[in-house]
Motif scaffolding. Structure first.
Motif, mmCIF file in Angstrom:
data_model
loop_
_atom_site.group_PDB
_atom_site.id
_atom_site.type_symbol
_atom_site.label_atom_id
_atom_site.label_comp_id
_atom_site.label_asym_id
_atom_site.label_seq_id
_atom_site.Cartn_x
_atom_site.Cartn_y
_atom_site.Cartn_z
ATOM 1 N N LEU A 24 0.805 -1.224 0.000
ATOM 2 C CA LEU A 24 0.000 0.000 0.000
ATOM 3 C C LEU A 24 0.838 1.275 0.000
ATOM 4 C CD1 LEU A 24 -3.062 -0.893 2.224
ATOM 5 C CD2 LEU A 24 -2.844 -0.880 -0.243
ATOM 6 N N ALA A 25 2.160 1.139 -0.034
ATOM 7 C CA ALA A 25 2.967 2.334 -0.262
ATOM 8 C C ALA A 25 3.038 2.616 -1.760
ATOM 9 C CB ALA A 25 4.376 2.166 0.305
ATOM 10 N N ASP A 26 3.080 1.559 -2.557
ATOM 11 C CA ASP A 26 3.250 1.730 -4.000
ATOM 12 C C ASP A 26 1.935 1.583 -4.778
ATOM 13 O OD1 ASP A 26 6.119 2.161 -3.967
ATOM 14 O OD2 ASP A 26 6.251 0.096 -3.291
ATOM 15 N N TYR A 27 0.967 0.834 -4.224
ATOM 16 C CA TYR A 27 -0.394 0.844 -4.792
ATOM 17 C C TYR A 27 -1.093 2.004 -4.109
ATOM 18 C CZ TYR A 27 -5.131 -0.577 -6.126
ATOM 19 O OH TYR A 27 -6.400 -0.611 -6.658
#
Lengths: 750, 345
Positions: free
Chosen positions: A679-682
């Motif tokens: 959820l840092a990159d999505y």
């Protein structure tokens, strides 16, 4: 007493949730618990040649390793479960039972479960399992797949045909004075609820037979009971599914069953209770997703903007073992008065994980394509986008010809324009600027089908004056505990503080999977029926009791008021519920109730409507889009609780914003693995992306849906938002964007 | 996660000795990025030596500049009045990165040492020369939208993710290091390296070397940091740019420009800096500098947009730093650094 329903009661479970006292599926304290960790496929297509568990079995604390070679055998999925088609094209679920064979159909497919005495040891041992594969090239391209089908219906529902022609759209398009044909593409997105999947399974022997208790992150305790009992060949009544709190689902946690089945199998083999918590990266393989789409929209119109033809053709994809088809024409089939209407859905079976419903399945991305096409047509015709929609306002359902149960969309358009200041904008594209940013306004129509399903409930009155109402529905963060307490309090004529509502347990009265924005319309009337029935029983008790002031009255002559049964004709004559029960020496009195939709479904077409207006800022030189303002007005029937409704709708809007500007799951085109898995990159919208969302509702009761007049609100906020934003970006820049999400690399002029 | 040992250090020398003597040992400070990678089995240290107890948590005057202890949290550095007033690019870079919670944990020494966000590095099932030398680079043929356009090799196209590092590179910060061979000073632009054939090495630090402070040299010019990201908060830079300008009357005496999100290290652009020196700020001059800066960029299949975006961003960073265009928010805040700003009116 003032009715509780319709008031902005604070979330009754809010304190439990923010203090950590609400118990989620991974948090049950089960004695003797052990922990499962999953080994997943690193490749997307092939066969497992060998699984070497030797090192894992030697690792400290390991109890067992399950693979397809030693796992218990499972029965295949039934054709249908509780009315939904499971198997075949258009079916809703992945029918691949876990650990039954050596086939690999997508990367991230579960191949083994390692059970150990601690989570850390289980996960470490899982990393020691060595899998070798016979690899085959995966098919990953939606337009180049060798296995393509044309599913007939969405989930087997005869009302939801996926290949439809009304009139002759082909001929009408050819003859139309104004034509538009465009292709719209949307990316794969994931639900990404904050709570990941988790199950705890415990087997016990009771009276000589096997009994399974399953704590699971499911929004369908009864479907789960049915599928798990059937798969494991145990009687349904020997499976107990419990889930009192869900940390968000958005379409996931309802239709994919491998996680609980793996847990139940592991517990059976380990002969210990087992918990499996899935990691965030696993959620991109086993929790479902919204499939990518490639949609072709063809519109034909007269020069004064009357639609003559609409053809909406969708290409989408599923896995090898699911027929789930994103139903993209759900908005096109009903929104505008168009005599020639066609839509088709083609499904490519790929070596990717299975999709499943996701907030506004079909409506969110299908409605995006339609409402962007309408904006393009309005520009072509030099018409205001709202005016084009008014000229094609559907007074009846164009596919079925049925009248609407209730439709006040014109009011939504009018109020939305007022809120955003629509008339003050310069309608010319690329005409508004502030500093580095271009300013744009856009709008879209939104809708959601107003489903209702059969359900049951039970109401219990206690001698101490409290009451309990129960039904096997779910708290997804939607406010179910709150609004059903409000509805039940009114049904029992009690203050909300004296009523509890219980849900999330397969032992409770039957309720369907929570989905399709149908929970309020489904459970509310069942709760009211149970309340009526228990009050009827109480009346009969009082009438037969010579010591009661109500002795000898007829049932019709009595009513419940402020926690008392009284004579309608003389309301001072009566007594409290508890008094009646105590005199009868009854600690409690209970009654069941059921409610289901009737022939009104044959007569009317049930939908909610709305209009979404947005203002965006586009920093074109860096491709950056920010939502400056969003004003949306909804016609969703009567609201049960404006506070929880507001939260639910702005949550839907935020999710629609995410799908428009930033959310995208990419599977590597060589090896089929999810590339971004955290959820840092999505990217889902942060608070800084969503500060100025203003939502209103008309609050006009639907006279036909149920006695509550309430339609659902779970998904409508998500629908409509993507097109309104995309159209605003066009107004800002003068450029059309037909591929979601609108990330900076696409928006940047080349 | 793999099993590992854990020790708390009390002095830098003891920490260095502990790491130097055990193969596979590593320091841990805030752990905000490192623990994620351990949970994903990407990093498998045998021993973690916790350096957060070390007395390296002060910000002090140093040779006309500021010494930021390696253990100072990103939050403490970002909101320090001297940092905000004299080196706004540092505060802007810090505050435009991560989240409040992460900045509270993350340290000044650890931040520049965070590993790449290349998604292939983070998935142990994917080939990655940085994670497992010799396995290949999946990003070369895969999704390379966020990857490097400068200084990459066929072995690795990853970028360095730190915002802070870009600002420190532009300011020519100095890195103080203690290691098995004693102490040394590294010019910040030399801390990180290009991937070449050994992408597993992000920096020029040798095993056991510990950053003890980051020193900001005396500086009287203007500095500024700008960042493009895919959402308004908590996202890594697609492209970022730090500028440090020192003026001589109306002319630029010295300009330093570092780009982020474009290379395996903060990417200084010396040719563009030379072009700017001695000239009067103008949009025309700045445009010429951006052309020079990006002249040798080599895009991959999905990241050609970074050339346009990077040039546009560098131009804007120069315009805003020189005062030809206003900052988008108060200097030294995330609002000044965030292209597009936050949502809302």
């Amino acid at each position: 007493m003032v009715e509780a329903t319709g008031t902005p009661l604070d979330r009754v479970d809010g304190r439990l949730k923010v203090t950590g006292a609400a118990r989620y599926s991974a948090e049950w304290d089960v004695p003797g618990l052990t922990y499962g960790a999953i080994v997943t496929s690193t490749v997307a297509h092939g066969t497992v040649r060998a699984i070497d568990s030797t090192a894992a079995l030697r690792a400290p604390g390991v109890l067992t390793v399950l693979t397809h070679e030693n796992a218990p055998r499972l029965q295949p999925f039934p054709e249908k479960v509780n009315g939904s088609l499971f198997r075949g094209e258009g079916g809703i679920t992945e029918t691949r039972q876990p650990l039954q064979d050596a086939n690999v159909e997508y990367a991230g497919q579960p191949l083994a479960v390692v059970v150990a005495d601690t989570l850390e040891r289980a996960r470490h041992a899982a990393s020691l399992v060595r899998v070798t594969y016979e690899q085959r090239p995966p098919e990953l391209n939606i337009t180049a797949s060798s296995r393509r089908t044309l599913p007939e219906t969405f989930t087997g529902n005869k009302e939801e045909k996926l290949q439809v022609t009304v009139g002759d759209p082909k001929v009408a398009l050819a003859a139309a004075p104004v034509k538009l044909e465009q292709v719209y593409e949307s990316a794969i997105t994931h639900h990404n609820p904050i709570e990941q999947l988790a199950s705890i399974a415990r087997w016990e022997t009771r009276n000589g037979s096997e009994f399974l208790t399953l704590y699971d992150t499911t929004r369908g305790v009864e479907n789960m009971q049915e599928v798990v009992s059937n798969s494991l060949s145990v009687p349904k009544e020997n499976v107990h599914v419990i889930c009192p709190f869900i940390g968000g689902a958005f379409g996931s946690k309802g239709w994919l069953f491998a996680p609980p089945l793996l847990t139940a199998m592991a517990a059976r083999v380990a002969k210990r209770p087992v918990k499996i918590e899935w990691r965030r990266q696993d959620m991109f393989a086993v929790a479902g997703q919204r499939a990518a789409t490639r949609q072709t929209l063809s519109l034909g119109a007269t020069r004064d903007g009357k639609l003559t033809a609409l053809q909406h053709d969708t290409q989408t994809h599923s896995s090898q073992s699911s027929g789930y088809t994103e139903p993209c024409a759900r908005v096109s089939r009903m929104m505008y008065a168009v005599p020639n209407l066609g839509f088709a859905h083609q499904l490519s079976h790929l070596h990717l994980p299975s999709p499943c419903p996701m907030r506004g399945p079909g409506e969110t991305v299908g409605g995006w394509a339609l409402e962007c096409a309408m904006d393009e047509l309005a520009a072509e015709l030099n018409l205001d986008p709202v005016e084009l929609r008014l000229r094609n306002y559907a007074e009846t359902n164009p596919e079925t010809g049925k009248p609407w149960s209730s439709k006040h969309l014109r009011e939504c358009y009018a109020r939305g324009q007022e809120l955003i200041g629509w008339s003050k904008r310069n309608p010319k594209p690329r005409s508004m600027r502030e500093g580095n940013t271009l300013i744009g306004y856009g709008m879209a129509t939104t809708m959601y089908p107003a489903a209702r399903r059969p359900a049951e409930a039970k109401a219990t009155l206690f001698a101490d004056g409290r009451a309990l109402v129960q039904s096997a529905t779910h708290e997804l963060g939607n406010g179910a505990y709150t609004i059903f307490r409000q509805i039940s309090a009114d049904g029992l004529a009690l203050p909300v503080e004296r009523v509890r509502f219980e849900l999330g347990d397969s032992a409770l009265p039957n309720a369907p999977t929570s989905g399709g924005s149908a929970t309020t319309a489904t459970i509310g009337p069942a709760a009211l029926a149970a309340c009526r029935n228990v009050l009827g029983a109480l009346k009969r008790l009082a009438i037969r009791d010579a010591q009661s002031p109500l002795y000898g009255a007829t049932e019709d002559a009595l009513e419940a008021r402020d926690g008392r049964l009284v004579r309608k004709a003389a309301p001072t004559q009566g007594e409290e519920y508890g008094t009646i029960l105590r005199r009868a020496k009854l600690p409690s009195l209970e009654a069941s109730g059921e409610a289901k939709p009737g022939d009104e479904r044959e007569k009317y077409s049930f939908y909610s409507f709305g209009a979404v207006f947005v203002k965006v800022r586009v920093d074109e030189l860096t491709g950056t889009i920010r939502l400056a303002q969003l004003c949306a007005v909804y016609d969703v029937g009567r609201l049960m609780n404006p506070k929880t409704a507001h939260s639910q709708i702005i949550g839907g809007v935020s999710m629609g914003l995410g799908a428009t500007l930033m959310e995208e799951t990419h599977y590597d085109q060589q090896n089929g693995r999810a590339v971004v898995r955290n959820l840092a990159d999505y990217h889902v919208p942060s608070m800084a992306d969503t500060p100025n969302i203003q939502v209103e509702w008309l609050n006009i009761p639907d006279p036909h849906i149920s006695e509550l007049g309430a339609r659902g609100i779970g998904e409508i906020g998500c629908v409509g938002t993507p097109a309104a934003i995309t159209n605003a970006v066009y107004h800002a820049t003068g450029r059309r964007f037909r591929s979601l999400p609108l990330t900076p690399d696409k928006v940047l002029p080349t | 996660m793999y099993p590992f040992q854990y020790q708390r250090a009390t002095t830098p020398e003891q920490a260095v000795a502990a790491v130097a003597k055990v193969s596979g040992a590593a320091f841990v400070a805030g752990g905000t990025s490192q623990l994620d990678l351990m949970k994903e089995d990407v990093l498998r240290p045998s021993l973690l030596v916790d350096v957060s107890p070390l007395p390296l948590k002060t910000i002090s005057a140093f040779e006309g500049g500021l010494r930021l202890g390696a253990g100072v949290s990103n939050t403490a550095a970002a909101i320090h009045p001297e940092v905000q007033a004299r080196y706004p690019a540092v505060s802007e870079a810090l505050l435009a990165g991560a989240s409040t919670q992460i900045r509270n944990m993350a340290s000044m020494g650890g931040n520049p040492l965070q590993r790449t966000r290349c998604p292939y590095f983070r998935d142990p099932a994917q080939p990655c020369n940085k994670r497992e030398p010799g396995t290949g680079c999946a990003a070369l043929k895969g999704l390379n939208r966020v990857h490097a356009i400068f200084g990459a090799s066929t072995a690795c196209v990853a970028t360095h993710p730190s915002d802070l590092a870009v600002a420190l590179a532009a300011l020519d910060a100095q890195v103080q290091v203690t290691g098995p061979g004693g102490t040394r000073t590294i010019a910040f632009p030399d801390l990180h390296r290009l991937p070449g054939d050994t992408p597993q090495q992000d920096t020029t630090l040798v095993p056991g070397e510990l950053i003890t402070s980051i020193d900001l040299p005396s500086f009287t010019g203007r500095s500024h940091y700008l960042k493009v990201r895919e959402r308004a908060s908590y996202a890594f830079a697609l492209v970022s740019c730090a500028v440090a300008l020192e003026m001589d009357g109306k002319k630029i005496r010295r300009a330093r420009v570092a780009l982020g999100g474009v290379a395996h290290k903060p990417w200084r652009v010396p040719a563009a800096e030379a072009l700017l020196a001695g000239k009067k700020p103008s949009e025309k001059l700045f445009r010429a500098a951006t052309e020079v800066a990006f002249a040798d960029a080599k895009p991959l299949e999905h990241n050609a947009y970074k050339l346009t975006m990077g040039r546009n961003l560098m131009l804007r960073a120069l315009l805003e730093t020189s005062g030809l265009q206003p900052l988008q928010g108060p200097a030294g805040t995330a609002f000044a650094a965030s292209v597009g700003g936050v949502g809302g009116e």
